[in-house]
Design an enzyme around this catalytic site. Structure first.
Site, PDB file in Angstrom:
ATOM      1  N   ASP A  85       0.835  -1.210   0.000  1.00  0.00           N
ATOM      2  CA  ASP A  85       0.000   0.000   0.000  1.00  0.00           C
ATOM      3  C   ASP A  85       0.864   1.253   0.000  1.00  0.00           C
ATOM      4  O   ASP A  85       0.499   2.265  -0.576  1.00  0.00           O
ATOM      5  CB  ASP A  85      -0.879   0.036   1.269  1.00  0.00           C
ATOM      6  CG  ASP A  85      -1.914  -1.071   1.259  1.00  0.00           C
ATOM      7  OD1 ASP A  85      -2.351  -1.465   0.167  1.00  0.00           O
ATOM      8  OD2 ASP A  85      -2.282  -1.544   2.357  1.00  0.00           O
ATOM      9  N   ARG A 140     -19.160   4.134   5.932  1.00  0.00           N
ATOM     10  CA  ARG A 140     -18.942   2.792   6.494  1.00  0.00           C
ATOM     11  C   ARG A 140     -17.553   2.340   6.100  1.00  0.00           C
ATOM     12  O   ARG A 140     -17.173   2.409   4.940  1.00  0.00           O
ATOM     13  CB  ARG A 140     -19.900   1.778   5.861  1.00  0.00           C
ATOM     14  CG  ARG A 140     -21.140   1.480   6.557  1.00  0.00           C
ATOM     15  CD  ARG A 140     -21.076   1.156   8.010  1.00  0.00           C
ATOM     16  NE  ARG A 140     -22.443   1.167   8.486  1.00  0.00           N
ATOM     17  CZ  ARG A 140     -23.133   2.256   8.786  1.00  0.00           C
ATOM     18  NH1 ARG A 140     -22.576   3.448   8.696  1.00  0.00           N
ATOM     19  NH2 ARG A 140     -24.379   2.186   9.175  1.00  0.00           N
ATOM     20  N   ARG A 179     -11.313   1.112  10.747  1.00  0.00           N
ATOM     21  CA  ARG A 179     -10.511   2.228  11.281  1.00  0.00           C
ATOM     22  C   ARG A 179      -9.075   2.130  10.771  1.00  0.00           C
ATOM     23  O   ARG A 179      -8.128   2.033  11.544  1.00  0.00           O
ATOM     24  CB  ARG A 179     -10.573   2.169  12.810  1.00  0.00           C
ATOM     25  CG  ARG A 179     -10.088   3.452  13.452  1.00  0.00           C
ATOM     26  CD  ARG A 179     -10.476   3.490  14.915  1.00  0.00           C
ATOM     27  NE  ARG A 179      -9.963   4.703  15.541  1.00  0.00           N
ATOM     28  CZ  ARG A 179      -8.986   4.714  16.438  1.00  0.00           C
ATOM     29  NH1 ARG A 179      -8.424   3.606  16.839  1.00  0.00           N
ATOM     30  NH2 ARG A 179      -8.586   5.866  16.950  1.00  0.00           N
ATOM     31  N   ARG A 217     -10.637   9.243  10.483  1.00  0.00           N
ATOM     32  CA  ARG A 217     -12.068   8.956  10.361  1.00  0.00           C
ATOM     33  C   ARG A 217     -12.812   9.185  11.681  1.00  0.00           C
ATOM     34  O   ARG A 217     -14.042   9.253  11.710  1.00  0.00           O
ATOM     35  CB  ARG A 217     -12.244   7.501   9.895  1.00  0.00           C
ATOM     36  CG  ARG A 217     -11.557   7.244   8.573  1.00  0.00           C
ATOM     37  CD  ARG A 217     -11.481   5.781   8.173  1.00  0.00           C
ATOM     38  NE  ARG A 217     -10.941   5.671   6.813  1.00  0.00           N
ATOM     39  CZ  ARG A 217     -10.979   4.597   6.067  1.00  0.00           C
ATOM     40  NH1 ARG A 217     -11.503   3.493   6.543  1.00  0.00           N
ATOM     41  NH2 ARG A 217     -10.489   4.596   4.848  1.00  0.00           N
ATOM     42  N   ALA A 267      -3.133   4.145   2.746  1.00  0.00           N
ATOM     43  CA  ALA A 267      -2.750   5.130   1.715  1.00  0.00           C
ATOM     44  C   ALA A 267      -4.093   5.655   1.195  1.00  0.00           C
ATOM     45  O   ALA A 267      -5.024   5.801   1.982  1.00  0.00           O
ATOM     46  CB  ALA A 267      -1.918   4.452   0.643  1.00  0.00           C
ATOM     47  N   ALA A 268      -4.205   5.948  -0.109  1.00  0.00           N
ATOM     48  CA  ALA A 268      -5.517   6.361  -0.627  1.00  0.00           C
ATOM     49  C   ALA A 268      -6.492   5.195  -0.464  1.00  0.00           C
ATOM     50  O   ALA A 268      -6.086   4.032  -0.489  1.00  0.00           O
ATOM     51  CB  ALA A 268      -5.389   6.734  -2.098  1.00  0.00           C
ATOM     52  N   PHE A 280      -9.688   2.955  -1.828  1.00  0.00           N
ATOM     53  CA  PHE A 280     -10.292   2.651  -3.136  1.00  0.00           C
ATOM     54  C   PHE A 280     -11.714   3.190  -3.285  1.00  0.00           C
ATOM     55  O   PHE A 280     -12.226   3.288  -4.379  1.00  0.00           O
ATOM     56  CB  PHE A 280     -10.291   1.140  -3.382  1.00  0.00           C
ATOM     57  CG  PHE A 280      -8.897   0.565  -3.521  1.00  0.00           C
ATOM     58  CD1 PHE A 280      -7.939   1.214  -4.272  1.00  0.00           C
ATOM     59  CD2 PHE A 280      -8.555  -0.632  -2.902  1.00  0.00           C
ATOM     60  CE1 PHE A 280      -6.653   0.696  -4.412  1.00  0.00           C
ATOM     61  CE2 PHE A 280      -7.271  -1.154  -3.029  1.00  0.00           C
ATOM     62  CZ  PHE A 280      -6.323  -0.498  -3.781  1.00  0.00           C
TER      63      PHE A 280
HETATM   64  N1  UDP Z   1     -16.335  -1.158   2.198  1.00  0.00           N
HETATM   65  C1  UDP Z   1     -17.640  -1.279   1.759  1.00  0.00           C
HETATM   66  N2  UDP Z   1     -18.635  -1.383   2.680  1.00  0.00           N
HETATM   67  C2  UDP Z   1     -18.390  -1.371   3.999  1.00  0.00           C
HETATM   68  C3  UDP Z   1     -17.059  -1.255   4.445  1.00  0.00           C
HETATM   69  C4  UDP Z   1     -16.057  -1.135   3.518  1.00  0.00           C
HETATM   70  O1  UDP Z   1     -17.911  -1.296   0.563  1.00  0.00           O
HETATM   71  O2  UDP Z   1     -19.348  -1.470   4.775  1.00  0.00           O
HETATM   72  C5  UDP Z   1     -15.269  -1.041   1.220  1.00  0.00           C
HETATM   73  C6  UDP Z   1     -14.647   0.350   1.243  1.00  0.00           C
HETATM   74  O3  UDP Z   1     -15.344   1.244   0.421  1.00  0.00           O
HETATM   75  C7  UDP Z   1     -13.231   0.102   0.784  1.00  0.00           C
HETATM   76  C8  UDP Z   1     -12.958  -1.317   1.285  1.00  0.00           C
HETATM   77  O4  UDP Z   1     -14.213  -1.911   1.570  1.00  0.00           O
HETATM   78  O5  UDP Z   1     -13.148   0.153  -0.613  1.00  0.00           O
HETATM   79  C9  UDP Z   1     -12.100  -1.345   2.502  1.00  0.00           C
HETATM   80  O6  UDP Z   1     -12.617  -0.399   3.399  1.00  0.00           O
HETATM   81  P1  UDP Z   1     -11.923  -0.028   4.760  1.00  0.00           P
HETATM   82  O7  UDP Z   1     -12.618   1.145   5.337  1.00  0.00           O
HETATM   83  O8  UDP Z   1     -11.832  -1.229   5.612  1.00  0.00           O
HETATM   84  O9  UDP Z   1     -10.428   0.328   4.372  1.00  0.00           O
HETATM   85  P2  UDP Z   1      -9.834   1.428   3.406  1.00  0.00           P
HETATM   86  O10 UDP Z   1      -9.378   0.667   2.199  1.00  0.00           O
HETATM   87  O11 UDP Z   1     -10.855   2.451   3.102  1.00  0.00           O
HETATM   88  O12 UDP Z   1      -8.710   1.982   4.195  1.00  0.00           O
END
Ligand code: UDP
Length: 387
Positions: A134, A210, A213, A218, A275-276, A278
């Site tokens: 990442d 959603r 952490r 956040r 990082a960023a 998705f």
């Molecule tokens: N995600 C989702 N629904 C949820 C929780 C997460 O679609 O209820 C997707 C979120 O949009 C991201 C991925 O799962 O693309 C991982 O999310 P998380 O917040 O765990 O980590 P991030 O990659 O954002 O740091």
């Protein structure tokens, strides 16, 4: 409204006048100042905005120039050698693809190779060091220097950004997407359909988030949501590292929500993760208003998205009051919200098709290969990768 809105009463409380915007009390003054700032910022950004050239992934092409600038004097074999340990080594020779035997994250390598294999017939010979972690690898202020491809970085790094593996495969796995988020082509179609079917008036008035952490940035929104559930629904879900409720800020983990169901809310928050994250591109396809927190972490397509035009920029250290006022501003100015939401949708819909992702890979690799100052020769330690 310039006037002081509140005066102390004899009983010690505050007597407040109604402001021109209809807000009361001291908090009202802060609201009016902020509202004027937001209105001005939106007006200025939208007036100054010029459409990018939507042909041949040109909206993102400036990023290639910016990332390759540091290498404009050329790339030597020793520079590749310097950074070999920072990623997975690939070679393209005579239109065939080779890779180190092992890949740290096999699904991520598949997500990368999907694009490289398609482009092989048109690619010149090259060595490539592709980082599948990442985190970017080539810090400007320390460590080795050389060309390393990473999916995301901040301005503190010289990494060259490539379209993340997760456009095809290898994204984070959650219960709804057990094989990992990937297949951007399928998500696009599903989200495009859902956002066309869901009218703005039918969306819930809530600000929504959603996710797990992965970054403490956040926390303020999640905490604010506990205080004002009628305004915000922001909750932490479990991820693979979850051990106890401490990891969900002392609350039970929330149920995960599909990308499609995010489109049922008017306001969607995006935050950096490790990082960023998705999710930025997915939430932008909802035709909801996207609040993008922080602007340090980039992916290759971020710079074509402009604050106040395609999304609402939020400082990563925004206070709870600021967050609340910002959300309330757009609740009271839904036409502005709808316009920005529509712009964000259009930018991603028109310029982040699978074709644009492949096109970006192609442009990036062709321009990179031109910088190589040596004849690429086959590294016998690598194995051939084919369809
Ligand atoms: N995600 C989702 N629904 C949820 C929780 C997460 O679609 O209820 C997707 C979120 O949009 C991201 C991925 O799962 O693309 C991982 O999310 P998380 O917040 O765990 O980590 P991030 O990659 O954002 O740091």
């Amino acid at each position: 409204c310039e006037e002081e809105l509140c005066t102390s009463s004899k009983s010690g409380g505050s007597v407040c006048n109604k402001s021109s915007n209809g807000h009361h009390n001291k908090y009202g003054k802060e609201i009016n100042t902020k509202y004027a700032q937001y209105e001005n910022a939106i007006k200025k950004a939208q007036e100054e905005y010029e459409n990018c050239d939507e042909t041949k992934c040109n909206c993102h092409a400036g990023v290639i120039s910016a990332d390759l600038k540091r290498f404009k004097a050329g790339i030597s074999k020793s520079m590749i050698q310097n950074v070999k340990s920072k990623g997975t080594k690939y070679q393209i020779i005579n239109n065939r693809l080779y890779r180190e035997k092992s890949c740290m994250f096999p699904a991520r390598c598949i997500g990368i190779e999907h694009f490289l294999l398609q482009l092989l017939p048109k690619l010149p010979d090259m060595d490539l060091i592709i980082n599948t972690r990442d985190w970017p690898q080539i810090a400007k202020n320390y460590g080795p220097f050389g060309p390393v491809f990473s999916f995301s970085k901040t301005s503190d790094y010289y990494d060259i950004m490539y379209p993340a593996w997760a456009f095809w495969e290898g994204g984070p796995a959650i219960s709804l997407y057990p094989r990992g988020i990937g297949r951007w082509d399928q998500h696009r179609n599903e989200l495009g359909k859902k956002s066309n079917e869901t009218k703005w008036v039918d969306k819930s008035n809530l600000a929504f988030f959603r996710g797990s952490r992965t970054s403490a940035e956040r926390d303020p929104l999640v905490l604010l949501s506990r205080e004002f559930p009628e305004l915000i629904d922001a909750q932490y879900t479990k991820n693979q590292a979850w051990k106890s409720e401490a990891d969900t800020l002392h609350a039970q983990p929330a149920t995960e929500i599909s990308f499609k169901d995010h489109c049922n809310y008017k306001f969607l928050f995006n935050f950096r993760g490790v990082a960023a994250s998705f999710r930025f591109k997915h939430v932008l396809l909802c035709k909801s208003l996207v609040f993008h927190v922080g602007n340090d972490w980039q992916e290759f397509f971020y710079s074509s998205l402009k604050p106040w035009v395609h999304y609402v920029p939020v400082k990563s250290n925004a206070s709870r009051d600021e967050l609340k006022i910002l959300i309330e501003f757009f609740l009271e100015n839904e036409n502005l919200a709808k316009k920005i939401a529509e712009n964000g949708f259009k930018m991603v819909w028109n310029n982040l098709k699978m074709k644009d992702v492949t096109c970006y890979w192609s442009k990036l690799l062709k321009r990179y290969a031109k910088l190589l100052q040596y004849q690429v020769t086959r590294d016998q330690d690598l194995i051939e990768i084919s369809n």
